[in-house]
Design an enzyme around this catalytic site. Structure first.
Site, PDB file in Angstrom:
ATOM      1  N   GLY A  28       0.808  -1.218   0.000  1.00  0.00           N
ATOM      2  CA  GLY A  28       0.000   0.000   0.000  1.00  0.00           C
ATOM      3  C   GLY A  28       0.837   1.262   0.000  1.00  0.00           C
ATOM      4  O   GLY A  28       2.034   1.229  -0.273  1.00  0.00           O
ATOM      5  N   HIS A  31       2.449   4.512  -5.004  1.00  0.00           N
ATOM      6  CA  HIS A  31       3.091   5.627  -5.703  1.00  0.00           C
ATOM      7  C   HIS A  31       3.296   5.221  -7.160  1.00  0.00           C
ATOM      8  O   HIS A  31       2.838   4.137  -7.577  1.00  0.00           O
ATOM      9  CB  HIS A  31       4.413   6.003  -5.014  1.00  0.00           C
ATOM     10  CG  HIS A  31       5.329   4.823  -4.768  1.00  0.00           C
ATOM     11  ND1 HIS A  31       5.861   4.074  -5.787  1.00  0.00           N
ATOM     12  CD2 HIS A  31       5.774   4.256  -3.618  1.00  0.00           C
ATOM     13  CE1 HIS A  31       6.618   3.117  -5.285  1.00  0.00           C
ATOM     14  NE2 HIS A  31       6.572   3.190  -3.966  1.00  0.00           N
ATOM     15  N   HIS A  34       4.444   1.651  -7.965  1.00  0.00           N
ATOM     16  CA  HIS A  34       3.359   0.657  -7.949  1.00  0.00           C
ATOM     17  C   HIS A  34       2.466   0.818  -9.181  1.00  0.00           C
ATOM     18  O   HIS A  34       2.064  -0.169  -9.801  1.00  0.00           O
ATOM     19  CB  HIS A  34       2.483   0.830  -6.702  1.00  0.00           C
ATOM     20  CG  HIS A  34       3.200   0.665  -5.397  1.00  0.00           C
ATOM     21  ND1 HIS A  34       3.394   1.702  -4.524  1.00  0.00           N
ATOM     22  CD2 HIS A  34       3.751  -0.420  -4.815  1.00  0.00           C
ATOM     23  CE1 HIS A  34       4.029   1.259  -3.449  1.00  0.00           C
ATOM     24  NE2 HIS A  34       4.272  -0.017  -3.597  1.00  0.00           N
ATOM     25  N   GLN A  58       7.601  -9.905   7.702  1.00  0.00           N
ATOM     26  CA  GLN A  58       8.837  -9.475   7.035  1.00  0.00           C
ATOM     27  C   GLN A  58       9.498  -8.286   7.730  1.00  0.00           C
ATOM     28  O   GLN A  58      10.546  -7.816   7.292  1.00  0.00           O
ATOM     29  CB  GLN A  58       8.580  -9.177   5.558  1.00  0.00           C
ATOM     30  CG  GLN A  58       7.758  -7.930   5.291  1.00  0.00           C
ATOM     31  CD  GLN A  58       7.374  -7.833   3.830  1.00  0.00           C
ATOM     32  OE1 GLN A  58       6.576  -8.626   3.321  1.00  0.00           O
ATOM     33  NE2 GLN A  58       7.950  -6.876   3.117  1.00  0.00           N
TER      34      GLN A  58
HETATM   35  P1  AMP Z   1       6.029  -2.519  -1.612  1.00  0.00           P
HETATM   36  O1  AMP Z   1       4.671  -1.926  -1.498  1.00  0.00           O
HETATM   37  O2  AMP Z   1       7.137  -1.604  -1.208  1.00  0.00           O
HETATM   38  O3  AMP Z   1       6.128  -3.887  -0.989  1.00  0.00           O
HETATM   39  O4  AMP Z   1       6.260  -2.756  -3.167  1.00  0.00           O
HETATM   40  C1  AMP Z   1       5.364  -3.508  -3.942  1.00  0.00           C
HETATM   41  C2  AMP Z   1       6.005  -3.786  -5.277  1.00  0.00           C
HETATM   42  O5  AMP Z   1       6.291  -2.548  -5.935  1.00  0.00           O
HETATM   43  C3  AMP Z   1       7.338  -4.549  -5.164  1.00  0.00           C
HETATM   44  O6  AMP Z   1       7.403  -5.512  -6.200  1.00  0.00           O
HETATM   45  C4  AMP Z   1       8.352  -3.464  -5.352  1.00  0.00           C
HETATM   46  O7  AMP Z   1       9.577  -3.936  -5.879  1.00  0.00           O
HETATM   47  C5  AMP Z   1       7.644  -2.556  -6.353  1.00  0.00           C
HETATM   48  N1  AMP Z   1       8.195  -1.203  -6.306  1.00  0.00           N
HETATM   49  C6  AMP Z   1       8.368  -0.426  -5.215  1.00  0.00           C
HETATM   50  N2  AMP Z   1       8.955   0.746  -5.558  1.00  0.00           N
HETATM   51  C7  AMP Z   1       9.171   0.687  -6.890  1.00  0.00           C
HETATM   52  C8  AMP Z   1       9.746   1.590  -7.834  1.00  0.00           C
HETATM   53  N3  AMP Z   1      10.239   2.768  -7.494  1.00  0.00           N
HETATM   54  N4  AMP Z   1       9.804   1.185  -9.125  1.00  0.00           N
HETATM   55  C9  AMP Z   1       9.320  -0.033  -9.503  1.00  0.00           C
HETATM   56  N5  AMP Z   1       8.763  -0.919  -8.659  1.00  0.00           N
HETATM   57  C10 AMP Z   1       8.686  -0.559  -7.373  1.00  0.00           C
END
Ligand code: AMP
Length: 273
Positions: A28, A31, A34, A58
């Site tokens: 969540g 940005h 995502h 985690q």
């Molecule tokens: P998170 O919500 O941080 O667990 O991220 C969810 C997914 O979004 C994961 O697969 C992350 O690697 C991906 N993600 C997060 N930040 C970025 C970004 N700046 N560019 C591309 N993918 C991202």
């Protein structure tokens, strides 16, 4: 767009059609990073489901589990605008029970770099991703290269456990000045945000040095540390795509990684060469 909170409702949703399903797991506070994963899924598949779940297993003791940014309203709007078909937002008690069968990260690749700094972190990541992949039964699941080691371990889990989902890796999305988008950027003050630019600058410097003929990793790491001066650097590492440390950069088989604390905020970034 459906908001799904229970396993039963998710299974019902999933069994109601046969078309291809794309899945974007997130914690969540969505940005542009995502959104890019979501757009990719929407364009590749008939249906897209996003999960929003701040996975407690985690986070290590003392990490930001309780303060992790939450933006449920705007997350919903973003998903709706992007054409997402369903959001899965379970409670912790829906996902976990007592004394579970566990998934362990591999002994070596799961305990270097991020796994060394955050021992047990990847056990929790793989546990929740395994649960989510089993629940959603997606054709394609989308993960960011920003979390390069996580991506590599998920690919390995899919292979080792003979899961049939395709893992799709998506390039890191950055702001115009180079800062990689992250939900944790919300913790940065204006001044810290400027300091945080040193991470992407150090990676740019590594790529530049390689382009002008330098491929010795020790030399490149020294130059990166010069750019990172002033930050509390946890590690700078240059590995091949199987996450083995390398001495010389090899085109199309190298990931340069950096992790540093900016104030109290721990940021990770990397570049694929
Ligand atoms: P998170 O919500 O941080 O667990 O991220 C969810 C997914 O979004 C994961 O697969 C992350 O690697 C991906 N993600 C997060 N930040 C970025 C970004 N700046 N560019 C591309 N993918 C991202």
């Amino acid at each position: 767009m459906e908001i799904i909170r229970t396993v039963e409702a998710l299974k019902k949703w999933r069994s109601s059609f046969n078309e291809s399903v794309g899945f974007v797991p997130t914690m969540g506070a969505l940005h542009e990073g995502h959104s890019t994963l979501i757009k990719r899924s929407v364009s590749d598949n008939s249906k897209t489901i996003v999960s929003i779940f701040v996975n407690p297993t985690q986070f290590l003791a003392g990490e930001d589990l309780n303060t992790y940014p939450k933006k449920e309203e705007s997350d919903r709007k973003i998903c709706e605008l992007l054409g997402v078909d369903a959001i899965f937002m379970p409670e912790i008690s829906t996902m976990y029970s007592d004394d579970e069968v566990l998934i362990s990260a591999p002994n070596i690749r799961g305990y270097i770099l991020e796994g060394h700094s955050r021992p047990g972190h990847f056990d929790g990541v793989l546990q929740v991703v395994m649960k989510l992949l089993n629940l959603v039964q997606a054709n394609n699941a989308y993960f960011g290269k920003k979390d390069a080691q996580q991506l590599a371990l998920i690919e390995q889990m899919v292979k080792n456990y003979f899961l049939s989902v395709n893992i799709i890796a998506v390039d890191t999305v950055r702001q115009n000045d180079g800062l990689a988008l992250s939900s944790r950027n919300a913790y940065l003050s204006e001044n810290e945000r400027k300091e945080a630019l040193k991470l992407s600058r150090s990676l740019k410097e590594a790529a530049h040095l390689f382009q002008v003929g330098e491929n010795n990793c020790s030399v490149i790491k020294v130059k990166m540390l010069e750019v990172l001066d002033g930050l509390d650097v946890e590690y700078v590492s240059i590995v091949d795509r199987s996450f083995k440390e390398i001495e010389n950069i090899e085109q199309n088989n190298t990931i340069v990684l950096v992790t540093a604390r900016v104030g109290a905020t721990r940021l990770i970034d990397n570049i694929w060469i």
